[in-house]
Design an enzyme around this catalytic site. Sequence first.
Site, PDB file in Angstrom:
ATOM      1  N   PHE A  22       0.842  -1.186   0.000  1.00 17.00           N
ATOM      2  CA  PHE A  22       0.000   0.000   0.000  1.00 17.00           C
ATOM      3  C   PHE A  22       0.882   1.241   0.000  1.00 17.00           C
ATOM      4  O   PHE A  22       2.040   1.185   0.423  1.00 17.00           O
ATOM      5  CB  PHE A  22      -0.904   0.040   1.241  1.00 17.00           C
ATOM      6  CG  PHE A  22      -1.910  -1.063   1.308  1.00 17.00           C
ATOM      7  CD1 PHE A  22      -2.953  -1.109   0.401  1.00 17.00           C
ATOM      8  CD2 PHE A  22      -1.826  -2.038   2.275  1.00 17.00           C
ATOM      9  CE1 PHE A  22      -3.887  -2.130   0.456  1.00 17.00           C
ATOM     10  CE2 PHE A  22      -2.759  -3.058   2.349  1.00 17.00           C
ATOM     11  CZ  PHE A  22      -3.795  -3.103   1.436  1.00 17.00           C
ATOM     12  N   ARG A  44      -3.969  13.410   9.062  1.00 16.26           N
ATOM     13  CA  ARG A  44      -4.482  12.059   8.901  1.00 16.26           C
ATOM     14  C   ARG A  44      -3.607  11.298   7.906  1.00 16.26           C
ATOM     15  O   ARG A  44      -3.223  11.847   6.860  1.00 16.26           O
ATOM     16  CB  ARG A  44      -5.920  12.061   8.357  1.00 16.26           C
ATOM     17  CG  ARG A  44      -6.959  12.594   9.320  1.00 16.26           C
ATOM     18  CD  ARG A  44      -7.243  11.601  10.441  1.00 16.26           C
ATOM     19  NE  ARG A  44      -8.324  12.050  11.292  1.00 16.26           N
ATOM     20  CZ  ARG A  44      -8.177  12.826  12.364  1.00 16.26           C
ATOM     21  NH1 ARG A  44      -6.964  13.253  12.701  1.00 16.26           N
ATOM     22  NH2 ARG A  44      -9.217  13.177  13.090  1.00 16.26           N
ATOM     23  N   ALA A  89     -12.662 -10.405  -7.143  1.00 13.85           N
ATOM     24  CA  ALA A  89     -12.347  -8.978  -7.029  1.00 13.85           C
ATOM     25  C   ALA A  89     -10.950  -8.684  -7.547  1.00 13.85           C
ATOM     26  O   ALA A  89     -10.099  -9.583  -7.630  1.00 13.85           O
ATOM     27  CB  ALA A  89     -12.473  -8.515  -5.577  1.00 13.85           C
ATOM     28  N   GLU A 105     -10.367 -10.812 -13.968  1.00 14.87           N
ATOM     29  CA  GLU A 105     -10.292 -11.413 -12.642  1.00 14.87           C
ATOM     30  C   GLU A 105     -11.126 -12.683 -12.550  1.00 14.87           C
ATOM     31  O   GLU A 105     -10.749 -13.640 -11.858  1.00 14.87           O
ATOM     32  CB  GLU A 105     -10.735 -10.395 -11.579  1.00 14.87           C
ATOM     33  CG  GLU A 105      -9.791  -9.224 -11.394  1.00 14.87           C
ATOM     34  CD  GLU A 105      -8.442  -9.635 -10.813  1.00 14.87           C
ATOM     35  OE1 GLU A 105      -8.351 -10.694 -10.165  1.00 14.87           O
ATOM     36  OE2 GLU A 105      -7.463  -8.882 -11.013  1.00 14.87           O
ATOM     37  N   GLU A 109      -9.150 -15.826 -11.229  1.00 17.20           N
ATOM     38  CA  GLU A 109      -9.472 -16.297  -9.886  1.00 17.20           C
ATOM     39  C   GLU A 109     -10.424 -17.491  -9.855  1.00 17.20           C
ATOM     40  O   GLU A 109     -10.498 -18.192  -8.846  1.00 17.20           O
ATOM     41  CB  GLU A 109     -10.063 -15.158  -9.054  1.00 17.20           C
ATOM     42  CG  GLU A 109      -9.086 -14.027  -8.803  1.00 17.20           C
ATOM     43  CD  GLU A 109      -9.558 -13.020  -7.777  1.00 17.20           C
ATOM     44  OE1 GLU A 109      -8.726 -12.229  -7.308  1.00 17.20           O
ATOM     45  OE2 GLU A 109     -10.761 -13.020  -7.423  1.00 17.20           O
ATOM     46  N   SER A 126     -13.617   2.540   3.024  1.00 14.01           N
ATOM     47  CA  SER A 126     -13.419   3.027   4.400  1.00 14.01           C
ATOM     48  C   SER A 126     -12.832   4.429   4.301  1.00 14.01           C
ATOM     49  O   SER A 126     -11.626   4.626   4.458  1.00 14.01           O
ATOM     50  CB  SER A 126     -12.475   2.089   5.167  1.00 14.01           C
ATOM     51  OG  SER A 126     -12.336   2.521   6.500  1.00 14.01           O
ATOM     52  N   GLY A 128     -12.484   6.999   5.973  1.00 17.61           N
ATOM     53  CA  GLY A 128     -11.663   7.591   7.018  1.00 17.61           C
ATOM     54  C   GLY A 128     -10.210   7.166   6.935  1.00 17.61           C
ATOM     55  O   GLY A 128      -9.346   7.769   7.585  1.00 17.61           O
ATOM     56  N   GLU A 132      -9.899   4.188  -1.578  1.00 12.23           N
ATOM     57  CA  GLU A 132     -10.477   3.172  -2.454  1.00 12.23           C
ATOM     58  C   GLU A 132     -11.991   3.290  -2.594  1.00 12.23           C
ATOM     59  O   GLU A 132     -12.711   3.446  -1.605  1.00 12.23           O
ATOM     60  CB  GLU A 132     -10.140   1.779  -1.922  1.00 12.23           C
ATOM     61  CG  GLU A 132     -10.692   0.650  -2.779  1.00 12.23           C
ATOM     62  CD  GLU A 132     -10.468  -0.716  -2.161  1.00 12.23           C
ATOM     63  OE1 GLU A 132      -9.817  -1.552  -2.812  1.00 12.23           O
ATOM     64  OE2 GLU A 132     -10.927  -0.938  -1.026  1.00 12.23           O
ATOM     65  N   GLU A 155       1.488 -13.962  -7.863  1.00 13.79           N
ATOM     66  CA  GLU A 155       0.857 -13.136  -6.835  1.00 13.79           C
ATOM     67  C   GLU A 155       0.538 -13.955  -5.586  1.00 13.79           C
ATOM     68  O   GLU A 155      -0.182 -13.488  -4.694  1.00 13.79           O
ATOM     69  CB  GLU A 155      -0.416 -12.486  -7.397  1.00 13.79           C
ATOM     70  CG  GLU A 155      -0.137 -11.486  -8.501  1.00 13.79           C
ATOM     71  CD  GLU A 155      -1.383 -10.762  -8.990  1.00 13.79           C
ATOM     72  OE1 GLU A 155      -2.447 -10.877  -8.336  1.00 13.79           O
ATOM     73  OE2 GLU A 155      -1.286 -10.082 -10.024  1.00 13.79           O
TER      74      GLU A 155
END
Length: 202
Positions: A22, A44, A89, A105, A109, A126, A128, A132, A155
Amino acid sequence: MFSFNHQDIEVVSKRPVYQGFFKLDEYRFKHRLFAGGWSNEVAREIYQRSDAVAVLPFDVKRNELVLIEQLRIGAIQGHNSPWLLECIAGMIEPGEEALDVCRREAQEEAGLELGRIHKALSYLSSPGGTTERLHIYIAEVDAQNAGGIHGLDDENEDILVHRVSVEQAYGLLEQGKIDNASTVIALQWLALNKGKLIEQWS
């Protein structure tokens, strides 16, 4: 409906903090207050993530769904297993279209070829803590031969494919055994809109 917009926040600075799987940036900002005036400066840390898609393959003829099972390290402290039942996903890479990602995908997958794809909704995962946005799709599929183990070796993916009836999936949701956001939301959307979707695809 909303009291404020982008003009009511001032980004004082943005600096990278970490770059790994990330990317983490620190934002320092001020914003207008509901009672009037401006806030103090706020700091933040935010994960910078590309938008992603989640696809729920639906076999209308058999009234079945295809779900995948894989390890999610973020669930290791949860009350259930860290192996989760999920939608297919993947991240939307720069230059990619969301529908192309759905099809790629599904092949990687689960070994699935998708038919028609219906956009259900999108949501901020999310807000906060991350940028994404996840786009939820319901995809037409022939589940007759769905199964096996899939994923990309480079992966480190180890993905088991499951065929479940729609009723089984709803039961797992009600029992709390499906507890990841994208799959919960996709199943709830299907429960509300299944009839309309089948009519649309007829």
